[in-house]
Design a protein around this motif. Structure first.
Motif, PDB file in Angstrom:
ATOM      1  N   LEU A 244     124.193 -72.128  56.740  1.00  0.00           N
ATOM      2  CA  LEU A 244     123.038 -71.275  56.982  1.00  0.00           C
ATOM      3  C   LEU A 244     122.047 -71.901  57.950  1.00  0.00           C
ATOM      4  N   ASP A 245     122.048 -73.217  58.066  1.00  0.00           N
ATOM      5  CA  ASP A 245     121.112 -73.896  58.964  1.00  0.00           C
ATOM      6  C   ASP A 245     121.624 -73.969  60.401  1.00  0.00           C
ATOM      7  N   THR A 246     122.913 -74.316  60.562  1.00  0.00           N
ATOM      8  CA  THR A 246     123.470 -74.457  61.905  1.00  0.00           C
ATOM      9  C   THR A 246     124.008 -73.138  62.449  1.00  0.00           C
ATOM     10  N   VAL A 247     124.209 -72.141  61.583  1.00  0.00           N
ATOM     11  CA  VAL A 247     124.802 -70.845  61.934  1.00  0.00           C
ATOM     12  C   VAL A 247     126.152 -71.068  62.609  1.00  0.00           C
TER      13      VAL A 247
ATOM     14  N   LEU B  79     118.945 -54.066  48.816  1.00  0.00           N
ATOM     15  CA  LEU B  79     117.574 -54.353  49.219  1.00  0.00           C
ATOM     16  C   LEU B  79     117.559 -55.623  50.044  1.00  0.00           C
ATOM     17  N   LEU B  80     116.979 -55.546  51.250  1.00  0.00           N
ATOM     18  CA  LEU B  80     116.835 -56.697  52.130  1.00  0.00           C
ATOM     19  C   LEU B  80     115.374 -56.865  52.504  1.00  0.00           C
ATOM     20  N   ALA B  81     114.918 -58.114  52.541  1.00  0.00           N
ATOM     21  CA  ALA B  81     113.547 -58.428  52.945  1.00  0.00           C
ATOM     22  C   ALA B  81     113.589 -59.490  54.032  1.00  0.00           C
ATOM     23  N   HIS B  82     112.929 -59.208  55.136  1.00  0.00           N
ATOM     24  CA  HIS B  82     112.899 -60.133  56.273  1.00  0.00           C
ATOM     25  C   HIS B  82     112.068 -61.364  55.908  1.00  0.00           C
ATOM     26  N   THR B  83     112.595 -62.561  56.250  1.00  0.00           N
ATOM     27  CA  THR B  83     111.891 -63.799  55.878  1.00  0.00           C
ATOM     28  C   THR B  83     111.526 -64.678  57.066  1.00  0.00           C
ATOM     29  N   GLY B  84     111.802 -64.230  58.303  1.00  0.00           N
ATOM     30  CA  GLY B  84     111.414 -65.026  59.461  1.00  0.00           C
ATOM     31  C   GLY B  84     112.547 -65.856  60.018  1.00  0.00           C
ATOM     32  N   ASP B  85     112.200 -66.977  60.664  1.00  0.00           N
ATOM     33  CA  ASP B  85     113.206 -67.760  61.378  1.00  0.00           C
ATOM     34  C   ASP B  85     113.705 -68.975  60.591  1.00  0.00           C
ATOM     35  N   ARG B  86     113.420 -69.005  59.289  1.00  0.00           N
ATOM     36  CA  ARG B  86     113.919 -70.095  58.449  1.00  0.00           C
ATOM     37  C   ARG B  86     114.630 -69.529  57.232  1.00  0.00           C
ATOM     38  N   PRO B  87     115.785 -70.078  56.878  1.00  0.00           N
ATOM     39  CA  PRO B  87     116.496 -69.576  55.702  1.00  0.00           C
ATOM     40  C   PRO B  87     115.785 -69.966  54.419  1.00  0.00           C
ATOM     41  N   ARG B  88     115.904 -69.116  53.405  1.00  0.00           N
ATOM     42  CA  ARG B  88     115.345 -69.402  52.079  1.00  0.00           C
ATOM     43  C   ARG B  88     116.477 -69.537  51.073  1.00  0.00           C
ATOM     44  N   ARG B  89     116.323 -70.481  50.165  1.00  0.00           N
ATOM     45  CA  ARG B  89     117.320 -70.704  49.110  1.00  0.00           C
ATOM     46  C   ARG B  89     116.593 -70.863  47.778  1.00  0.00           C
ATOM     47  N   GLY B  90     115.822 -69.846  47.423  1.00  0.00           N
ATOM     48  CA  GLY B  90     115.033 -69.923  46.205  1.00  0.00           C
ATOM     49  C   GLY B  90     115.891 -69.746  44.961  1.00  0.00           C
TER      50      GLY B  90
ATOM     51  N   VAL C 116     120.075 -63.520  47.571  1.00  0.00           N
ATOM     52  CA  VAL C 116     120.918 -64.224  48.531  1.00  0.00           C
ATOM     53  C   VAL C 116     120.124 -64.514  49.797  1.00  0.00           C
ATOM     54  N   GLY C 117     120.174 -65.744  50.279  1.00  0.00           N
ATOM     55  CA  GLY C 117     119.613 -66.066  51.582  1.00  0.00           C
ATOM     56  C   GLY C 117     120.676 -65.896  52.643  1.00  0.00           C
ATOM     57  N   CYS C 118     120.386 -65.143  53.692  1.00  0.00           N
ATOM     58  CA  CYS C 118     121.435 -64.892  54.686  1.00  0.00           C
ATOM     59  C   CYS C 118     120.828 -64.620  56.059  1.00  0.00           C
ATOM     60  N   VAL C 119     121.701 -64.564  57.045  1.00  0.00           N
ATOM     61  CA  VAL C 119     121.306 -64.260  58.416  1.00  0.00           C
ATOM     62  C   VAL C 119     121.011 -62.768  58.523  1.00  0.00           C
ATOM     63  N   ALA C 120     119.871 -62.431  59.104  1.00  0.00           N
ATOM     64  CA  ALA C 120     119.571 -61.023  59.390  1.00  0.00           C
ATOM     65  C   ALA C 120     120.259 -60.606  60.688  1.00  0.00           C
ATOM     66  N   TRP C 121     120.054 -61.396  61.739  1.00  0.00           N
ATOM     67  CA  TRP C 121     120.723 -61.194  63.026  1.00  0.00           C
ATOM     68  C   TRP C 121     120.440 -62.408  63.894  1.00  0.00           C
TER      69      TRP C 121
ATOM     70  N   TYR D  83     116.297 -64.498  59.536  1.00  0.00           N
ATOM     71  CA  TYR D  83     116.910 -64.555  58.215  1.00  0.00           C
ATOM     72  C   TYR D  83     116.315 -63.487  57.306  1.00  0.00           C
ATOM     73  N   CYS D  84     117.004 -63.237  56.194  1.00  0.00           N
ATOM     74  CA  CYS D  84     116.504 -62.284  55.218  1.00  0.00           C
ATOM     75  C   CYS D  84     116.970 -62.681  53.823  1.00  0.00           C
ATOM     76  N   LEU D  85     116.337 -62.088  52.832  1.00  0.00           N
ATOM     77  CA  LEU D  85     116.794 -62.148  51.447  1.00  0.00           C
ATOM     78  C   LEU D  85     117.526 -60.854  51.147  1.00  0.00           C
ATOM     79  N   ASP D  86     118.569 -60.949  50.344  1.00  0.00           N
ATOM     80  CA  ASP D  86     119.453 -59.814  50.114  1.00  0.00           C
ATOM     81  C   ASP D  86     119.729 -59.699  48.625  1.00  0.00           C
ATOM     82  N   GLY D  87     119.547 -58.492  48.083  1.00  0.00           N
ATOM     83  CA  GLY D  87     119.902 -58.218  46.700  1.00  0.00           C
ATOM     84  C   GLY D  87     120.759 -56.977  46.619  1.00  0.00           C
ATOM     85  N   GLN D  88     121.682 -56.958  45.673  1.00  0.00           N
ATOM     86  CA  GLN D  88     122.669 -55.890  45.620  1.00  0.00           C
ATOM     87  C   GLN D  88     122.710 -55.224  44.250  1.00  0.00           C
ATOM     88  N   VAL D  89     122.913 -53.911  44.265  1.00  0.00           N
ATOM     89  CA  VAL D  89     123.305 -53.133  43.094  1.00  0.00           C
ATOM     90  C   VAL D  89     124.696 -52.604  43.420  1.00  0.00           C
ATOM     91  N   TYR D  90     125.692 -53.036  42.678  1.00  0.00           N
ATOM     92  CA  TYR D  90     127.065 -52.720  43.072  1.00  0.00           C
ATOM     93  C   TYR D  90     127.384 -51.229  43.011  1.00  0.00           C
TER      94      TYR D  90
END
Length: 481
Positions: free
Chosen positions: A180-183, A255-266, A271-276, A284-291
């Motif tokens: 997640l840091d080096t992409v 549900l996705l929430a934009h978190t800026g240019d640094r990954p979060r691993r709270g 889920v912490g992931c690449v937005a684009w 980066y963004c935070l990602d939550g899922q309802v299956y």
């Protein structure tokens, strides 16, 4: 300014295509169904040829509807769906294993001692939802031949006539093989999964030329935009600054929430992931899922309780509330923030007076309550609660579900006025790929909600209803240990 672009969203149950003009908006549309097979043991598969055929069929229909040529194409994909295929011929070597599939649970259990290391490296919890467990399962159980990738790499390879073997940074981030840091691909994660010798696609920016396609007829079309589906929707919703969030209600709810240019691993379970990644810069963004969202509605339809999603409002509105019924629609397990894929759904509080309307309301509350948990977790990670929630997807047509969402969330819910938001995000990237000097603000359509749902119940009543839902989830989670 570029001319119209072809924007394609290859989804779980169908493919949507739009021809989008920067001045006139959507000038053509097309669609084609996809029929995943739901098999015993939590298995979900799709014929890869059907995925490709749906892209071509929907794209050609959109172009015919528009009646004019396009200058580029963007493609959004399912994210965690995988298959093995021959890179020389492009022929599939397996069916596509869909993101909902649970067959790789045994691999995740085996790799349990590495769960924290994988989460720290990749931002993702150890769960068969993601691509790497499925990729490892294919290698162990089906074939060692060819390459094993997410579905986008295969689609791009076929679209470009074998000219490209790539995946975008955000889709790579859905594998649990990306640092997640080096992409870039993580040698350590690959080793843990037994995939160290695999030939993997080159990771590219979400916007930029990767090849051309001739499969839509007429002149060759440059392929200049690639992104995983939920991030494409985040982009099209205009959620491009830290703290902005959206939820898409499709087969599942995301549900996705934009978190800026640094990954979060709270520690929230999101889920912490690449937005684009654009111009080499990663958001980066935070990602939550309802299956299960629309798939839960289909389940209720298959039981004969309702005739389809269009019945949610008339049937649910026949009663004033859920009548004491609580529905946890974990029909394919619980995702974030619980990550208990082994748990299955529950219906409690049933009585002889329970009607179809009560079941519909309970289902809407169950879907909405899970989204509330995701929104609260995102607010905790961001250090401030969300101010509102932008929403899109087929189920946003249900006023009952959207009002229930606003009530339980105790926040305004803003429904997108733009249909097919995920495809529109792919179109934004296609434009950016042709005109890299454009800013996101210039490329993203102006946000216009078609409706805004405000809470109609008190915070106390919302807390009571959420308390009943949480108690039901706790009973399921504790009972599944």
């Amino acid at each position: 300014m570029t001319g119209p672009v072809l924007a394609v969203d290859q989804g779980t149950s169908g493919t949507k295509a739009l021809v989008v003009c920067p001045e006139r908006g959507v000038i053509g549309s097309g669609s084609a169904p996809v029929r995943p097979r739901h098999l015993p043991g939590g298995r979900v598969e799709t014929d890869p040829h059907e995925l490709l055929d749906s892209v071509v069929t929907a794209g050609r229909a959109a172009l015919a509807d528009a009646g004019e040529p396009v200058t580029a194409m963007g493609l959004a994909n399912q994210g965690e769906t995988v298959l093995a295929w021959d890179p020389r011929t492009g022929a599939p070597l397996t069916d596509a294993i869909v993101w909902q599939d649970r067959r790789a649970e045994e691999i995740c259990e085996e790799l349990g001692p590495h769960a924290e290391e994988l989460r720290e490296t990749t931002g993702l919890p150890l769960d068969p939802y993601f691509a790497a467990p499925k990729m490892a399962w294919i290698r162990r159980r089906l074939t060692r031949e060819g390459v094993v990738t997410t579905s986008d790499a295969w689609l791009v390879h076929r679209l470009t006539g074998g000219g490209a073997f790539v995946t975008d940074a955000a889709t790579a981030g859905r594998t649990q093989l990306l640092d997640l840091d080096t992409v870039d691909w993580s040698p350590r994660a690959l080793k843990i999964y037994g995939l160290a010798g695999e030939r993997l696609p080159r990771i590219v920016d979400s916007a930029g030329p990767v090849g051309t396609t001739s499969l839509f007829g007429g002149a060759d079309v440059p392929l200049t935009g690639l992104l995983v589906d939920q991030q494409a929707a985040l982009l099209a919703q205009g959620a491009t600054e830290p703290g902005a969030a959206k939820c898409t209600y499709g087969t599942g709810a995301f549900l996705l929430a934009h978190t800026g240019d640094r990954p979060r691993r709270g520690g929230s379970g999101l889920v912490g992931c690449v937005a684009w990644r654009l111009g080499g810069r990663t958001d980066y963004c935070l990602d939550g899922q309802v299956y299960t969202a629309a798939s839960a509605v289909r389940w209720l339809t298959d039981l004969g309780v309702i005739g389809g999603a269009a019945d949610l409002d008339p049937v649910g509105s026949a009663v004033p509330d859920a009548g004491g019924v609580t529905f946890v629609p974990a029909l394919a397990g619980l995702a974030a923030p619980w990550w208990r894929g082994d748990v299955r759904g529950s219906l409690t509080g049933l009585g002889l007076d329970t009607t179809a309307g009560h079941l519909v309301r309970a289902l809407c509350e169950g879907i909405a309550a899970q989204v509330v948990e995701l929104a609260r977790a995102a607010g905790g990670e961001l250090g401030a609660p969300l101010a509102s929630l932008r929403v899109d997807g087929g189920l946003t047509r249900s006023a009952l579900l959207m009002q229930t969402q606003a009530d339980l969330l105790q926040l305004p819910v803003e429904v997108s006025a733009l249909p097919d938001v995920t495809a529109l995000g792919a179109g934004v990237l296609a434009r950016l790929g042709l005109e890299p000097a454009l800013s996101l603000r210039q490329a993203v359509p102006r946000w216009r909600p078609a409706a805004v749902y405000e809470p109609r119940i008190t915070a106390t009543e919302a807390a009571e209803r959420m308390g009943a839902f949480r108690a039901a989830v706790t009973a399921l989670v504790d009972g599944g240990r």
